[in-house]
Design an enzyme around this catalytic site. Structure first.
Site, mmCIF file in Angstrom:
data_model
loop_
_atom_site.group_PDB
_atom_site.id
_atom_site.type_symbol
_atom_site.label_atom_id
_atom_site.label_comp_id
_atom_site.label_asym_id
_atom_site.label_seq_id
_atom_site.Cartn_x
_atom_site.Cartn_y
_atom_site.Cartn_z
ATOM 1 N N TYR A 1 37.689 45.489 45.063
ATOM 2 C CA TYR A 1 38.572 44.730 45.961
ATOM 3 C C TYR A 1 40.028 44.945 45.569
ATOM 4 O O TYR A 1 40.883 45.237 46.414
ATOM 5 C CB TYR A 1 38.227 43.245 45.898
ATOM 6 C CG TYR A 1 39.186 42.356 46.654
ATOM 7 C CD1 TYR A 1 38.995 42.090 48.010
ATOM 8 C CD2 TYR A 1 40.281 41.765 46.014
ATOM 9 C CE1 TYR A 1 39.872 41.272 48.705
ATOM 10 C CE2 TYR A 1 41.164 40.949 46.696
ATOM 11 C CZ TYR A 1 40.957 40.705 48.046
ATOM 12 O OH TYR A 1 41.839 39.898 48.731
ATOM 13 N N SER B 1 47.285 41.370 48.673
ATOM 14 C CA SER B 1 46.957 40.383 47.644
ATOM 15 C C SER B 1 47.849 40.642 46.441
ATOM 16 O O SER B 1 48.317 41.770 46.240
ATOM 17 C CB SER B 1 45.483 40.517 47.236
ATOM 18 O OG SER B 1 45.203 39.759 46.079
#
Length: 252
Positions: A151, A138
């Site tokens: 996360y 990400s």
């Protein structure tokens, strides 16, 4: 990465980016096997894509990973591409007491899962031509989103692991790729209708263009500003550091 003639295994292939990648690669003539925990989602994907295959897998369960690896090697011996895509994302509160269940599940799924999955298949992949291990990280690996601090930290850890693994496999036939999406309209954080998020079809189209090049990092245009945050010479610095370490310690 060669975009056709592969046998490709994609975790988290029942929805979102995983499903869209699976469908795009399937259309190019690859044999695609998707995996996920929800059999109903897997069935829907393979029904919509005749010729695609599916197996159940929980990447948070090491026994499930080992079973899947054995099945893949036995039933799909030509497997040469692994795409570690499965992941979970939840809001958290890193400024206070952390929910331990959230912490454990996020780290186990997002970090331990892809490491274990690759570990279970890496010796097989070393024997194949045009072998690839890819990880979906990400842009939050480079610029963390504080309200999803756990996360974000798992994706930063994945990025670090990719750098190490790419270096260690440099003299083999296995390429290690990192796909680092920006905010995309998927089920993560119920972002399907988020206007500020990148449309999924646009993300896949741009990603496939880059995936077909020699790039090690698969970045769409909207992700590049985040990647630049850590500086332009990260790879050179990391590789030089590791060359010196090998010379010093006599490892690898």
């Amino acid at each position: 990465m060669k975009l056709n003639g592969n046998t490709i295994f994609i975790t988290g292939g029942g929805s979102g980016i995983g499903r869209a990648l699976a469908e795009a690669l399937h259309k190019l003539g690859n044999k695609v096997i998707i995996a996920g925990r929800r059999r109903s989602h897997l069935n829907a994907v393979i029904a919509a894509n005749p010729g695609m295959h599916a197996i159940e897998l929980d990447v948070a369960d090491i026994a499930s990973i080992e079973r899947a690896a054995k099945t893949l090697i036995a039933e799909y011996p030509d497997l040469n591409v692994l795409i570690n895509n499965a992941g979970i994302m939840q809001f958290d509160s890193v400024d206070g007491k952390i929910d331990d269940a959230l912490l454990t599940s996020t780290i186990t799924t997002n970090l331990l899962g892809p490491i274990r999955m690759t570990s279970a298949l890496i010796e097989h992949l070393k024997t194949k031509n045009n072998a690839v291990v890819a990880y979906t990280s990400s842009v939050l690996a480079f610029v963390p989103l504080a309200v999803t601090g756990i996360y974000s930290s798992t994706k930063a850890a994945v990025h670090s692991y990719v750098l190490s693994q790419r270096f260690m496999l440099r003299n083999t036939g296995v390429r290690v790729l990192e796909i680092a999406p920006p905010w995309v309209r998927t089920e993560l954080l119920n972002s399907q209708e988020a206007e500020q998020a990148m449309p999924l079809d646009q993300f896949i189209a741009e990603t496939m263009q880059v995936l077909g090049t020699d790039a090690d990092e698969i970045l769409v245009e909207g992700a590049k500003q985040f990647r630049a945050n850590v500086g332009p010479d990260e790879h050179g610095f990391v590789n030089g550091f590791n060359e010196q370490a090998i010379a010093l310690f006599g490892a690898a």
